[in-house]
Enzyme design. Sequence first.
Site, mmCIF file in Angstrom:
data_model
loop_
_atom_site.group_PDB
_atom_site.id
_atom_site.type_symbol
_atom_site.label_atom_id
_atom_site.label_comp_id
_atom_site.label_asym_id
_atom_site.label_seq_id
_atom_site.Cartn_x
_atom_site.Cartn_y
_atom_site.Cartn_z
ATOM 1 C CG ASN A 224 7.795 -3.570 -9.392
ATOM 2 O OD1 ASN A 224 6.679 -3.138 -9.606
ATOM 3 N ND2 ASN A 224 8.302 -3.701 -8.183
ATOM 4 N N GLY A 225 7.186 -1.092 -11.822
ATOM 5 C CA GLY A 225 7.042 0.350 -11.597
ATOM 6 C C GLY A 225 6.380 0.997 -12.799
ATOM 7 C CE LYS B 252 -1.556 -9.633 1.258
ATOM 8 N NZ LYS B 252 -2.907 -9.487 1.829
ATOM 9 C CB CYS C 296 5.611 -6.195 -11.667
ATOM 10 S SG CYS C 296 4.428 -5.457 -12.806
ATOM 11 C CG HIS D 211 -28.968 12.627 4.358
ATOM 12 N ND1 HIS D 211 -29.794 13.709 4.534
ATOM 13 C CD2 HIS D 211 -28.614 12.201 5.591
ATOM 14 C CE1 HIS D 211 -29.920 13.960 5.837
ATOM 15 N NE2 HIS D 211 -29.210 13.044 6.498
ATOM 16 N NE ARG E 128 6.585 -7.342 -5.933
ATOM 17 C CZ ARG E 128 6.828 -6.446 -4.999
ATOM 18 N NH1 ARG E 128 6.811 -6.812 -3.733
ATOM 19 N NH2 ARG E 128 7.083 -5.205 -5.292
ATOM 20 C CE LYS F 241 -11.013 -7.697 2.650
ATOM 21 N NZ LYS F 241 -9.859 -7.103 3.285
ATOM 22 C CD GLU G 287 -11.427 -4.570 5.592
ATOM 23 O OE1 GLU G 287 -11.213 -3.529 4.957
ATOM 24 O OE2 GLU G 287 -10.810 -5.631 5.375
ATOM 25 C CD1 TRP H 194 -2.235 -6.315 -10.717
ATOM 26 C CD2 TRP H 194 -1.530 -4.240 -11.140
ATOM 27 N NE1 TRP H 194 -3.279 -5.460 -10.480
ATOM 28 C CE2 TRP H 194 -2.880 -4.185 -10.720
ATOM 29 C CE3 TRP H 194 -0.875 -3.057 -11.466
ATOM 30 C CZ2 TRP H 194 -3.577 -2.986 -10.616
ATOM 31 C CZ3 TRP H 194 -1.574 -1.859 -11.366
ATOM 32 C CH2 TRP H 194 -2.910 -1.829 -10.940
ATOM 33 C CD GLU I 137 -9.643 -7.190 -1.591
ATOM 34 O OE1 GLU I 137 -10.195 -7.209 -0.481
ATOM 35 O OE2 GLU I 137 -8.448 -6.914 -1.744
HETATM 36 C C1 AGP Z 1 -7.274 -5.368 1.135
HETATM 37 O O1 AGP Z 1 -8.027 -6.513 1.111
HETATM 38 C C2 AGP Z 1 -6.646 -4.975 -0.095
HETATM 39 N N1 AGP Z 1 -5.988 -6.024 -0.739
HETATM 40 C C3 AGP Z 1 -6.003 -3.608 -0.169
HETATM 41 O O2 AGP Z 1 -7.000 -2.672 0.059
HETATM 42 C C4 AGP Z 1 -4.796 -3.295 0.743
HETATM 43 O O3 AGP Z 1 -5.195 -3.204 2.069
HETATM 44 C C5 AGP Z 1 -4.150 -1.977 0.269
HETATM 45 O O4 AGP Z 1 -3.671 -2.155 -1.026
HETATM 46 C C6 AGP Z 1 -3.050 -1.494 1.171
HETATM 47 O O5 AGP Z 1 -2.016 -2.408 1.263
HETATM 48 P P1 AGP Z 1 -0.928 -2.308 2.403
HETATM 49 O O6 AGP Z 1 -1.619 -2.552 3.699
HETATM 50 O O7 AGP Z 1 0.067 -3.371 2.065
HETATM 51 O O8 AGP Z 1 -0.348 -0.930 2.340
#
Ligand code: AGP
Length: 609
Positions: A100-101, A604, A2, A505, A27, A486, A482, A75, A489
């Site tokens: 926010n929180g 983000k 947020c 396994h 955010r 990606k 990773e 969010w 996501e």
């Molecule tokens: C990555 O593509 C993500 N958006 C997410 O996993 C991100 O890396 C994670 O939320 C951690 O964020 P930070 O690096 O700002 O702590």
Amino acid sequence: MCGIVAAAARREVSEILLEGLRRLEYRGYDSAGMALVDNEHNLQLHKQQGKVCELEKAQAMRPLLGCTGIAHTRWATHGEPSAVNAHPHISGQRLALVHNGIIENHAALREQLIAQGYEFTSATDTEVVVHLLHSFLLQGNPLLAAMQETVCLLEGAYALAVVDIEHPDEVVAARKGSPLVVGVGIGENFLASDQLALRQVTDRFIFLEEGDVVQISPSSLQIFDESGNPVERARTMISAAVEVADLGGFDHYMLKEIHEQPRALAATFAQSAALPAADDCFGAGAAAVFDRVRAVQIVACGTSFHAGMVARYWLEELAGIPCQVEVASEFRYRKRVTRPDTLLVTISQSGETADTLAALRNAGADEFIASLVISNVDNSSLVRDSDLVFLTRAGMEIGVASTKAFTTQLVGLLLLTLALGRRGAMTEQKQQEVMVALQGLPDYVQQTLELDSAIERLSGAFIPRHHALFLGRGIQYPIAMEGALKLKEISYIHAEAYPAGELKHGPLALVDDDMPVVAVAPSDDLLEKLKSNLEEVRSRGGELYVFADRQAGFVSEARVHVLPMPHCPEVIKPIVYTVALQLLSYHVALQKGTDVDKPRNLAKSVTVE
Ligand code: AGP
């Protein structure tokens, strides 16, 4: 998550608030709202489901006017994304509040307030705060005192900002566990979750401390600490011209950020040479701390956690330093046994991730010899709370999917490996090899970027699929993780990563002709092992997408598609191969028509638990 923006000025502020929200949309972006106190001291309100552009449309249709106001991009945590649950929330037709929180004791507070006669219109945890504030105002408290009384009753994390028609020139705000910064203007003052939101109006900022309550008006600014004492907090100048968020000719921020990597990696590495001593890029006192380090504990989330996983291979194999890596949301609540002389390393692009911050703050007083953060954001909470800091020079990352932040984190972690290795297991020659590899890294990444069209061609096969497997061995396993993160996501294709040796396994049962299998397969010590695992996939009808250099000896044939990667020094292969997987996800998402930069349900900066 947020984003909050607030203004107390002598001019119309609606456009300032909207511009702030546009800059804070990273955010959260499931709904947005704005409340202004107009010249006749009426409360004016817009709340819209969807992105900030929906709020802009509402403002264009029915412009709100006023010099005092608050705004919010959400969010959702409690209550679905909807106009009703969007902030600001209102009480008594006089107060509007943004948050926010997460208020953890909202259920108990809600019951008490309902007993007092308050009616709730939303499913949010936030609405209890505005009614509580209202109840304290009814007892005759001024707005500031009402906020101070209210926050005493809140459990959880919050940044709050409130306007009241009875105090038409003021915004009162508070923070604990969620960031809030004051933007100091001339004859006007502002508040926001991130100084980026206010660069358009000021270059002077005050980063509020935990528990602070602040009152702003056009001509005044007063801060009170958790105990209610007036305090002065340091002012920081940040050049307004530092960075501008534009697409620079690319279709998406993610693509732009992928292509910025050669420059970002070079800038991040250059820090180690620019300072008198190599350790200086980790902050004052780093050398003395590093002399004592016998073990490393890395804590992070998401992509940053994957960077930590890669670093474990480097720290143990190259520097001979035992290393543990854990996701912050688990680490923070676990009873731990920590080796003596352990350095705590947190990794966070934003420097605001709630779980990582809590992990740092909850670390036992004598548990670690020091804390080091690797972050992309100066002045962020993690940077301010850590003993040592390595700043990645990725530049602003706007796409929710982290790309250049990840690869620059890896450069920081490799520099840390060198710093610790120099004191122990690493020979002069090995150090030299790593330095040469790092110098050459931007070129290898550039060569990988030039594979864009070939990767785009490969990506078409993923569009109709619902699942994908990513395989790697050794240090390439976290790169497979990773790559899978990606893909899921931004394309919403379910993707899982496995160390290839684990396939038999269990996950091998998933393999059929509908399951694309991506292999991260550079020529390295584990290549022959990986090849055997890939044969197991092939013989069960699986279709392989192999990212490999020529030396690995793969040949494209039926159901095997080889993407020829540049041959580069072993130590930087995780970074170079990551770039190819970023492009793969980007092209899949693009063809699927998802919102590449703002994928659904995500934000983000994850500032809630
Ligand atoms: C990555 O593509 C993500 N958006 C997410 O996993 C991100 O890396 C994670 O939320 C951690 O964020 P930070 O690096 O700002 O702590």
